[in-house]
Enzyme design. Structure first.
Site, PDB file in Angstrom:
ATOM      1  CG  ASP A 206      -2.014  -0.937   1.258  1.00 35.46           C
ATOM      2  OD1 ASP A 206      -2.112  -1.742   0.312  1.00 35.46           O
ATOM      3  OD2 ASP A 206      -2.810  -0.901   2.209  1.00 35.46           O
TER       4      ASP A 206
ATOM      5  CG  HIS B 295       2.556  -8.909   0.653  1.00 39.88           C
ATOM      6  ND1 HIS B 295       1.971 -10.053   1.149  1.00 39.88           N
ATOM      7  CD2 HIS B 295       2.447  -7.975   1.637  1.00 39.88           C
ATOM      8  CE1 HIS B 295       1.519  -9.821   2.373  1.00 39.88           C
ATOM      9  NE2 HIS B 295       1.791  -8.566   2.686  1.00 39.88           N
TER      10      HIS B 295
ATOM     11  CB  SER C 237      10.917   3.119   4.309  1.00 38.47           C
ATOM     12  OG  SER C 237      12.081   3.660   3.744  1.00 38.47           O
TER      13      SER C 237
END
EC number: 4.1.1.65
Length: 294
Positions: free
Chosen positions: A98, A155, A259
């Site tokens: 995200d 992921h 980050s």
């Protein structure tokens, strides 16, 4: 996150402050504080954070923020699988996180765009590794920024077999929009971990970039990477997990605080989705491109 404009006075002042701050020391202090399991400390941090950001806690496996052992456990909380469905089209490349798309596109030989008027080299980003440079020269890249309110696990954008890990020591500037506009070569200065994969359509690299207060990057195959900066000056290859195959959407790692992630592909192997634009919000599992070679 707006990076496609020239830095303003506020951006420059914020950057100057960071040059002066003991960034590694501050990050180690935040590291310890975020892992404190004392109820008063943990709950105070949680209340401050929840007051500052709107979160959909119904997406989390554990929806009660005060049930986590520490603030960091809450910050890196797992989501329910149905909260982020992974596109299963055979040729799709999905967002690994995200976040907000900072920049994306094709490399100009080995040059990457950081922000308006600021470029840097792929060789710098790759820690001087010329073998990796030749692999990804003229390739495709996407840079995605994770804000504090985002889900902070990373992921796989497609299936891949891990062929190399390279930790690169560096600084810990913030990676928010103001710093991205104001600090030259920002992503090539900060510490980072490069995970290099072999896929059915060529090589792919995921680069996890550290930042201010991000004193730790963690992967499922190598554990927590939290070196003492003064003891490590040169890039360090890591052997953990080599040969392991990860499926599309499988968890690779997490940022202990927020980050930036880069995705790199070889030349001509990926076509970016037409809906992908700079400053657009991404959600894990959503298609961002398609492989063009099998």
């Amino acid at each position: 996150m707006t990076v496609d404009r020239a830095p303003g006075v506020g951006d420059r002042l914020f950057a100057i402050l960071q040059y002066l701050l003991p960034k590694h020391l501050l990050s180690r202090l935040v590291y310890a504080l975020a892992r404190c399991e004392r109820t008063l400390v943990k709950n105070t941090l949680l209340r401050l954070f929840l007051h500052s950001y709107r979160l959909d806690l119904n997406e989390a496996v554990q929806s009660d923020p005060f049930a986590y052992r520490s603030f960091n456990d809450f910050f890196t909380r797992a989501l329910r699988p149905e909260a982020r469905p992974i596109d299963d089209s055979p040729q799709s490349i999905v967002s690994p996180v995200d976040g907000t798309v900072s920049q994306y596109g094709r490399l100009d030989n080995e040059r990457l765009l950081q922000a308006k008027g600021r470029e840097y080299s792929l060789l710098e980003l790759l820690g001087g590794d010329r073998r990796l440079l030749e692999t990804y020269r003229d390739g495709s890249f996407a840079c995605i920024y994770l804000a504090p309110y985002n889900y902070h696990r990373i992921h796989m954008p497609c299936e891949g077999t891990l062929r190399g890990n390279l930790y690169i020591p560096g600084d810990l500037f913030s990676v928010n929009a103001a710093t991205t506009r104001a600090v030259p070569r920002l992503f090539a200065r900060n510490e980072r971990l490069i995970c290099n994969f072999e896929t059915s359509f060529g090589s792919m690299a995921l680069i996890l970039v550290g930042a201010l207060f991000v004193g730790s990057i963690e992967t499922v195959h190598a554990g927590e990477i939290n070196p003492v900066p003064r003891l490590r000056k040169a890039p360090q290859p890591l052997q953990d997990g080599l040969g392991r195959t990860f499926g599309k959407g499988e968890e690779l790692g997490r940022f202990n605080m927020g980050s930036t992630v880069f995705v790199l592909f070889q030349r001509g192997r990926v076509t970016w989705d037409r809906t992908l634009v700079s400053q657009s919000m991404m959600r894990l599992g959503r298609p961002i491109g398609r492989c063009t070679q099998a």
